[in-house]
Design a protein around this motif. Sequence first.
Motif, PDB file in Angstrom:
ATOM      1  N   SER A  52       0.813  -1.259   0.092  1.00  0.00           N
ATOM      2  CA  SER A  52       0.002  -0.062  -0.116  1.00  0.00           C
ATOM      3  C   SER A  52       0.863   1.295   0.026  1.00  0.00           C
ATOM      4  N   ASN A  53       2.131   1.125   0.486  1.00  0.00           N
ATOM      5  CA  ASN A  53       2.917   2.467   0.604  1.00  0.00           C
ATOM      6  C   ASN A  53       4.074   2.479  -0.475  1.00  0.00           C
ATOM      7  N   PRO A  54       4.553   3.670  -0.899  1.00  0.00           N
ATOM      8  CA  PRO A  54       5.393   3.463  -2.010  1.00  0.00           C
ATOM      9  C   PRO A  54       6.749   2.827  -1.436  1.00  0.00           C
ATOM     10  N   LEU A  55       7.083   2.829  -0.139  1.00  0.00           N
ATOM     11  CA  LEU A  55       8.333   1.980   0.300  1.00  0.00           C
ATOM     12  C   LEU A  55       8.123   0.420  -0.131  1.00  0.00           C
ATOM     13  N   ALA A  56       6.764   0.220   0.131  1.00  0.00           N
ATOM     14  CA  ALA A  56       6.678  -1.629  -0.018  1.00  0.00           C
ATOM     15  C   ALA A  56       6.812  -1.624  -1.518  1.00  0.00           C
ATOM     16  N   ARG A  57       6.094  -0.804  -2.351  1.00  0.00           N
ATOM     17  CA  ARG A  57       6.127  -0.896  -3.707  1.00  0.00           C
ATOM     18  C   ARG A  57       7.426  -0.933  -4.140  1.00  0.00           C
ATOM     19  N   ALA A  58       8.319  -0.162  -3.748  1.00  0.00           N
ATOM     20  CA  ALA A  58       9.761  -0.030  -4.175  1.00  0.00           C
ATOM     21  C   ALA A  58      10.448  -1.416  -4.118  1.00  0.00           C
ATOM     22  N   GLY A  59       9.771  -2.081  -2.879  1.00  0.00           N
ATOM     23  CA  GLY A  59      10.471  -3.319  -2.833  1.00  0.00           C
ATOM     24  C   GLY A  59       9.634  -4.612  -3.602  1.00  0.00           C
ATOM     25  N   MET A  60       9.002  -4.050  -4.446  1.00  0.00           N
ATOM     26  CA  MET A  60       8.028  -5.198  -5.223  1.00  0.00           C
ATOM     27  C   MET A  60       8.890  -6.529  -5.781  1.00  0.00           C
ATOM     28  N   LEU A  61      10.129  -6.333  -6.128  1.00  0.00           N
ATOM     29  CA  LEU A  61      10.934  -7.469  -6.608  1.00  0.00           C
ATOM     30  C   LEU A  61      11.006  -8.473  -5.611  1.00  0.00           C
ATOM     31  N   GLN A  62      11.464  -7.985  -4.398  1.00  0.00           N
ATOM     32  CA  GLN A  62      11.674  -8.742  -3.328  1.00  0.00           C
ATOM     33  C   GLN A  62      10.105  -9.677  -2.807  1.00  0.00           C
ATOM     34  N   TYR A  63       9.190  -8.890  -2.806  1.00  0.00           N
ATOM     35  CA  TYR A  63       7.761  -9.473  -2.542  1.00  0.00           C
ATOM     36  C   TYR A  63       7.650 -10.740  -3.750  1.00  0.00           C
ATOM     37  N   LEU A  64       8.108 -10.284  -5.152  1.00  0.00           N
ATOM     38  CA  LEU A  64       7.521 -11.381  -5.822  1.00  0.00           C
ATOM     39  C   LEU A  64       8.461 -12.468  -5.756  1.00  0.00           C
ATOM     40  N   MET A  65       9.720 -12.337  -5.399  1.00  0.00           N
ATOM     41  CA  MET A  65      10.831 -13.682  -5.324  1.00  0.00           C
ATOM     42  C   MET A  65      10.721 -14.119  -4.165  1.00  0.00           C
ATOM     43  N   PHE A  66      10.127 -13.547  -3.010  1.00  0.00           N
ATOM     44  CA  PHE A  66      10.177 -14.128  -1.773  1.00  0.00           C
ATOM     45  C   PHE A  66       8.839 -14.853  -1.639  1.00  0.00           C
ATOM     46  N   ALA A  67       7.865 -14.236  -1.768  1.00  0.00           N
ATOM     47  CA  ALA A  67       6.525 -14.891  -1.612  1.00  0.00           C
ATOM     48  C   ALA A  67       5.973 -15.661  -2.540  1.00  0.00           C
ATOM     49  N   PHE A  68       6.155 -15.083  -3.987  1.00  0.00           N
ATOM     50  CA  PHE A  68       5.345 -15.948  -5.267  1.00  0.00           C
ATOM     51  C   PHE A  68       5.970 -17.026  -5.872  1.00  0.00           C
ATOM     52  N   LEU A  69       7.500 -16.923  -5.582  1.00  0.00           N
ATOM     53  CA  LEU A  69       8.162 -17.733  -6.504  1.00  0.00           C
ATOM     54  C   LEU A  69       7.893 -19.391  -6.073  1.00  0.00           C
ATOM     55  N   PRO A  70       7.534 -19.978  -4.788  1.00  0.00           N
ATOM     56  CA  PRO A  70       7.486 -21.123  -4.456  1.00  0.00           C
ATOM     57  C   PRO A  70       6.354 -21.762  -5.393  1.00  0.00           C
ATOM     58  N   ASP A  71       6.424 -22.839  -5.713  1.00  0.00           N
ATOM     59  CA  ASP A  71       5.273 -23.245  -6.562  1.00  0.00           C
ATOM     60  C   ASP A  71       4.502 -24.435  -5.582  1.00  0.00           C
TER      61      ASP A  71
END
Lengths: 389, 804
Positions: A270-289
């Motif tokens: 929701s905040n710009p800081l979190a959005r700036a870390g989008m890559l980390q969110y993607l890799m960390f949370a969404f990568l595991p199948d």
Amino acid sequence: MNAVDATDRAATQEEVEAPSLLTIILDTNPHAWALLADSLPLSKAVANLLVFINAHLAINYANRVAVVVSHSERAEWLYPTPADATLEQAHSNGDGENGNRAGTGGAVQPPDDANKYRPFAQLEYAIMTNLQRLMCTTTPAAISSAPSTMLAGALTRALAYISKQSASTNPTTTATTHFNYSDPSSVAGGNSLNPSDDTTTTSRSNQRLTTRILIVSVSGDLAETYIELMNAIFACQRLSIPIDVLKLAGDPTFLQQAADTTNGIYLSLSNPLARAGMLQYLMFAFLPDAAARERLVMPGEGEGVDFRAACFCHKRVVDIGFVCSICLSIFCEPLADGTCLLCGSHLSMANYGQKPVVVARPKKKGKKKRVVDGGVETPGSGRETPAPG
Amino acid sequence: MSPPKTSVVYKKANGSLTCDKRHLIWSPSIPSGATPSLKIAVADITNLQQTGEASAKVALKVLVKDDSYVFSFTSKDAARKEQVTVTDTLRDAIATIKAGAASSLVPAVGTPAAVQNGGGDAGQSASMAIAKALSAKPQDEGWYDDNRLKSDFQLQRSLLESSKALDERFRQALRDKPDTVSVPQFTAQFWSTRLHLLRAHAMEKSQKEGEYNVLPEIKYNTIIGADGEPIKTLNMTKEQVSLIFKQYPVVRQAYNETVPKPFADPKIFWSRFFASRLLKKLKGLRIEKNDPTDLALDPYLECQEASGPASTAHIPHIIDLEGNEQNTKFHLEGDYEMRAAKHDRPILHLLNQMSEKLLSHVAPEDGDAHAPIGMDEGTFEQLQLRDLAMQDTDNRVVLNVREQQRYTGTSGEDELSADARLYAKQDPNRVISSLQNDVQPRNLGSDEQGTLKLDRVLGYDSDDDDEDMDDEPNGGHTNGTSTRKVSVRVGSHAALTGASSSILSSVSQRRRNASSDAHGLNGLSQSVFDTLTITHNTTTEFLHYFWTLFLSGDSSRTSELTGLVSTLDRSLDRINAVGEQAEKERQDRLEKMRIQVKDYYPHMKKVEQVNAVDNGGQLTQITLSGELKPSYAANEAPDTEIEILEQTFDDNGNLKPPEAVLKVTTEQAELSPIPETPRKPTVPPFRDPQWEQTETSYLKTALNNLNSLTRSYNLMAPDLAKKPYFSLERELRTCFADVAPTVAAKIRERALAPKIKGVEVIGHRPGGVLDRFSMDGPAHVFDEVRPQYGFRQFWRDLFASKKS
């Protein structure tokens, strides 16, 4: 005896990880991205997504990816490149059907570069050109008339693609889904069962394509297509396809439900800081199948799912509504003619929802009394249930 | 029960008055068999009046709303009696109708005109048909009638008895209910929201046991009669007889045909039956050659129906060949062995047939309510088998929201969401052009050849990242699009770290949620948890009640409403009380734990004891006790105190009271210089040379052994894994060092130990009996020629005085 003389080779086959199909639905609502331009422009988000996709493809050589765009007035494929687009660009190299594979890439020819893994280059190039084309063909009139996004359409396209892919991956197992004589439940449910539901049970041991959907969403206002959206969500639940949601902006109502029902992960930046870390969110949370998720504690806001629904009549998001007792459709206010909009049943309300009377009316007691005697019965729930008809 | 029919005069016309459960019908008697001309629905009757008991004229006045009908009873002798009968019937009917309150459920009863004066034949019959249909319906669907459920106190009570939680809830809510709400009002309210429970309970209660196979259940009782002969008696209940008839039609047939004629008494029939071959056949027993024959019953042995279930015969077995067995008839008459009747049927066949028969009797019982729609079981099964490859056409009903535009089209500007309003402010042209600019390949890091350099776009470059954080965000290689106002660059280290920490925290929160037991008490004690549940339940109950009442718009129930409001107020208090109770419990537990900790920690307090021997040979113990905490601020009051006690031991090894207590705070200890005291000579190390001497040889051998083992190991081991050799002196020293801390304590323990005044042997005194077993004294030698030395002599020797 087979085990003894080491001819048992079945075990080695199972060690290969099942391929995974990742379907990404990218919400490209131009209005919403324009609002986000300061903290996270679309190009950045796409670059982040590309890195994530490359990571997904790199995990397993058989992994596949598909990207659908949910634009403001239509849903379109970014990758694999749709067939009509290939014709348009006169780049058809004859493998339209094979173009769906991640390995062979789309039909758009990427530049040759020895320093880049070829599948990555092809995918990136396809997505980039298709996105550009999409933006060029968008007219201002179209986006001003449709403030929201075609998420339901995109989800439907993704589901169709997924079912096609899993059917082509497991051609042997689909033959067994016709009718299972030994399974008692298959006769009871009869033909209402989805054939691929059987595939999930019978072919789990085989090399089954595990699929998941990632929705990168920036816009709210999904109530317009509530019914279609929920149908798609329930289809995903049925096929046990998790829907992961990465919410960059907008109100979360239905997507949170989607992630909750399908056992996916919901993350809201929701905040710009979190959005700036989008890559980390993607890799960390969404990568595991799916296979990895069985063994992990997944992140996500576990509590406080917004379970509100949208009414069928005005498409408002409601806390308390009126539900047809026959077809369970939701209405935000009592229907004027007492006929359900969906199934046509005649509905009647008991004396619920009247104007509250807190202070007794002073006079007229004698006359009112008789009426009151008849109405002293409490409003029974059963009386609201009409006969179907 | 035939409705009472009485002769009355109405409006000076003779006629008869009939009363059934729903209508009071008067038909004129002049044209005999005339159709009733006056019909009053019982539900409409508001009052009944009758002439006084004593008066000669007997009349009944029926008030229907504003009209009244006077019937004079004309029967000469029984006028009064007839009137009473009619009145009673009417009263009952009115009562049942009121109780059922069927008027609301079935509007057709209330609305037709109550009085149809001189109506035509067609109208009459139509209304009669309606009345019949209506009166027939509630009997079948009694489960579904809400009002009946609501007024059935027996049912409610039995439901409460069967469900303890509901009972508790009911009682609690009844106790807490406001005084203004009467008990009937409350119960009606309570049950109106739980009609489904009542219905389920009613259905459950209406279930009954299925049939069972009767014949094996009937057994002979053998009683020794008066003459000593065993008499076999047979007890059969009426139900058993009817079951036999139902399950074995052949028995019914036999009974019908034989009872009046050959057997005068049913008893004779049954006694003959239970001795007959027919019974054996029906039971599936083998018929022996020497079984008694019965002329009357044996013909039924050949009856076709005697085999195979009676009511399953009509089910066609088209596909199921296995299930066809029982229908198979052997037509090979020639061979005796091939005949079906002569075939020895396995007992299993008979049992299967029996249970099939039982089940086929059960099926129609609940067929009314639960039968599959539009087909019976057999058809369903056949269909199911044909349904081979799921190629049935899809017969789902597609539901569409009709007339949606009517609703959605009207939505005005005010219904736009916040997002949509923001969007509306933007200029579509600019939005599009900016996005078109944004997705240009160069923004995705495309180089001259068109290859995307994603790493550049992401700016994941750890070298200049620190600069990014400190200085202005440099948009050099990101083409100026990355950040303008926000100081956090996309993909900067800070953002990534923040992202991973937020994900990790959500993961840990998830894990906490997942690990906590869903059925746990959430840290409350059972009693508090129960109170909490009950409070919650009753509060919900009252809230339900309140809302239904509040929204009912019924002005007459305002007093109830005010009562409820006060009750809800009190509910708040109750909730708070539970909270306080829980808090108090928590505090109690905390206090208890604190005490436990206090009890436990004195042992953990750091106590150092140093024993020293002073010049005079006195053993002195110095105790250092206190907690050593670092003091955080220099100006704070010193919270660290070390007590130093000096105590000396007296002669008995007891500690004398401390002579001086020196309290040292850490601060003082740090600041003030340590006073120079003449150092006492150190105690020589406690060594035991004798022990060393005796053990040396053993220790040496052991060490040599060890060293040789190590040597052979080292020969093979790589350099990294080689081990050092042992030396006796070093090992001894470490050994002494290990023991040294305990030496002082050991010395003290020995010094403090109670002195032992020599070893005492208990239970043996010189001159005792046991002394004589010893070999100290001179031994007696006995000459065996004399009376032999036996046990008696031995005994005497043992206990006699020394003289002998």
